[in-house]
Design an enzyme around this catalytic site. Structure first.
Site, PDB file in Angstrom:
ATOM      1  N   ASP A 142      43.314  -7.552  27.086  1.00 41.97           N
ATOM      2  CA  ASP A 142      43.843  -6.588  26.786  1.00 41.97           C
ATOM      3  C   ASP A 142      42.191  -5.392  26.354  1.00 41.97           C
ATOM      4  OD1 ASP A 142      43.411  -8.049  24.629  1.00 41.97           O
ATOM      5  OD2 ASP A 142      44.706  -6.800  23.352  1.00 41.97           O
ATOM      6  N   GLU A 143      43.390  -3.768  26.935  1.00 40.03           N
ATOM      7  CA  GLU A 143      42.366  -2.882  26.320  1.00 40.03           C
ATOM      8  C   GLU A 143      41.267  -2.584  26.853  1.00 40.03           C
ATOM      9  OE1 GLU A 143      43.434  -2.712  22.045  1.00 40.03           O
ATOM     10  OE2 GLU A 143      45.189  -2.222  22.737  1.00 40.03           O
ATOM     11  N   VAL A 144      40.979  -3.231  27.906  1.00 45.83           N
ATOM     12  CA  VAL A 144      38.566  -3.188  28.570  1.00 45.83           C
ATOM     13  C   VAL A 144      38.674  -2.204  28.694  1.00 45.83           C
ATOM     14  CG1 VAL A 144      37.749  -4.596  29.733  1.00 45.83           C
ATOM     15  CG2 VAL A 144      39.922  -5.191  28.843  1.00 45.83           C
TER      16      VAL A 144
END
Length: 467
Positions: A142-144
């Site tokens: 997530d949230e790269v």
């Protein structure tokens, strides 16, 4: 939702194993069927990965004990190992800094380096080695943030046909392929936020839907039910055979939140129940109730686990019973040993008998009254503001007549709050390691308590100077 995983975010305030031994039976009684364990730096990595271990990381025997406790309660375990974004606990170390996507930022892994994939494989292997009979393994993703901003990515993206989405999907596919080929009985799970905006064609052509199950997360109280139903339908059309949901029972309403507003989290779960009612039974694998302890590796602590146990109980029981009624409320109160559980206010009139209930009571006192008590004395007591201002304190000036107007009050408040804080510290030390107690106290107690201590000390100095 037949599978209900309680997420333990161990990158902040990891509980002692003895406390988990008290909490896991309660989790089972409340309606949990499993645990989603996000270890980060608390896993006992060894060999070349040993630098990833925090000083307070669980030892292999402790971890085995934890897993045995879960197994004894019939709770299946799903480990979570970040493999792309949220890699600060790895990439902050000098020996791994060369694997950053952006040289100055430790959050995301560089997907172009073979060494990056080798690192992830090694992490997966070490975690797998201590977990037997797994059915799922969460690989994060997530949230790269800042993906595509590294020099190698910029060059790669200049080539015809290459896109940021393909870059992301290629790394997921590489990690997931390793997991499924090395551990054929294990299915990888990924957070879905980076997938949501992608076209059906892009997702279908990537081959990723055949390898992973997406975990759709939304922690809001006004979750868009229709939007989620459409997203699930899209994922199904792309080829994902199963999906997971992810709600939140704590750690989603403020980065430095100290108390859990149960009402917010209950509404979040009631919305997810609406989504579940419109999702085919053979598509929905289960739900993870997330309990974030930090927003990321470098942020402050949010609500401690004992503080959020009532919220967890309410949310699990709402999921298990398909809603929240007076009957469900009474059952939750019985489980927690509470006579009156408030869900729309932070304040609760009864202490409870659940493990860590004393921490909830003391944290509530500190959160509501410590700062206001100190501010009332220092900013609204006319004798302090008028005759013992910072100017007076620096110069050790005090009118003797004025001392008796506020010294007894100041000393009394300091004595009271020192006693409360000592009780809280002792209670927290039973549940957490010293570093957690120190951090929570420094963030939530010391700023106000030190102000109070300082004014009492300054007053003593001024009185001595006058005599």
């Amino acid at each position: 939702m037949r599978r209900r995983l309680v997420h333990l975010d161990l990158k902040g305030a990891p509980p002692r194993v003895a406390y988990l031994g008290q909490v896991l039976p309660l989790c089972r009684a409340m309606g949990a069927t499993g645990l989603l364990l996000e270890y980060e730096d608390t896993f006992p990595y060894a060999g070349p990965l040993e630098p990833l271990r925090a000083p307070h990381a669980y030892s292999p025997p402790e971890l085995q004990t934890m897993l045995c406790l879960a197994r004894a309660q019939g709770l299946e375990v799903v480990p979570l190992v970040q493999s792309f974004g949220h890699m600060e606990f790895v990439l902050k170390h000098k020996q791994f800094a060369h694997l950053r996507e952006v040289a100055a930022l430790p959050n995301a892994l560089n997907p172009h380096k073979e060494e990056s994939l080798a690192l992830v494989r090694a992490m997966v292997d070490q975690v797998m080695a201590l977990h037997k009979d797994l059915e799922w393994f969460h690989i994060g993703c997530d949230e790269v943030y800042h993906l595509g901003e590294g020099e190698e990515s910029k060059q790669w993206l200049q080539q015809p046909g290459n896109t940021l989405e393909k870059l992301f999907l290629a790394h997921i596919k590489a990690v997931a392929t390793y997991v499924t080929s090395s551990y054929p009985r294990v299915t990888p799970i990924v957070w879905d936020d980076m997938l949501r905006g992608m076209s059906e064609e892009t997702l279908a052509e990537s081959g990723v839907p055949q390898l992973v199950q997406p975990m759709i997360w939304d922690y809001t109280a006004d979750l868009d039910v229709e939007g989620k139903v459409q997203l699930i339908e899209k994922y199904c059309r792309c080829g994902f055979p199963k999906v997971w949901f992810a709600s939140a029972f704590k750690g989603a309403t403020g980065v430095n939140q100290s108390l859990t507003l149960i009402g917010h989290h209950l509404k979040n779960h009631l919305q997810w129940l609406k989504v579940a009612s419109r999702t085919p039974v053979d598509v929905l694998e289960g739900i993870a109730l997330t309990g974030w302890q930090r927003y990321d590796h470098f942020s402050v602590l949010c609500e401690l686990l004992p503080v959020a146990i009532p919220s967890l109980a309410v949310c699990l029981q709402a999921l298990k019973n398909g809603g929240y009624s007076e009957e469900v409320k009474e059952h939750v109160e019985k489980l927690l040993g509470m006579s009156n559980l408030e869900i729309d206010t932070f304040m609760s009139t009864s202490l409870g008998t659940f493990p860590g209930s004393n921490i909830l009571s003391l944290v509530t006192q500190v959160s509501f009254y410590l700062k206001s008590s100190v501010d009332e004395l220092l900013e609204r007591n006319r004798y302090v503001t008028g005759w013992f201002s910072p100017y007076h304190r620096r110069r050790k000036i005090i009118h003797p007549i004025m001392v008796h107007h506020f010294q007894p009050d100041a000393v009394s408040r300091l004595s009271k709050w020192n006693a409360v804080v000592q009780d809280l510290q002792a209670a927290m030390e039973q549940v957490f390691h010293p570093c957690t107690v120190e951090e929570w106290m420094e963030e939530n107690v010391q700023p106000s308590l030190q102000q109070l201590q300082q004014v009492v000390d300054d007053l003593d100095e001024a009185i001595k100077a006058q005599s």
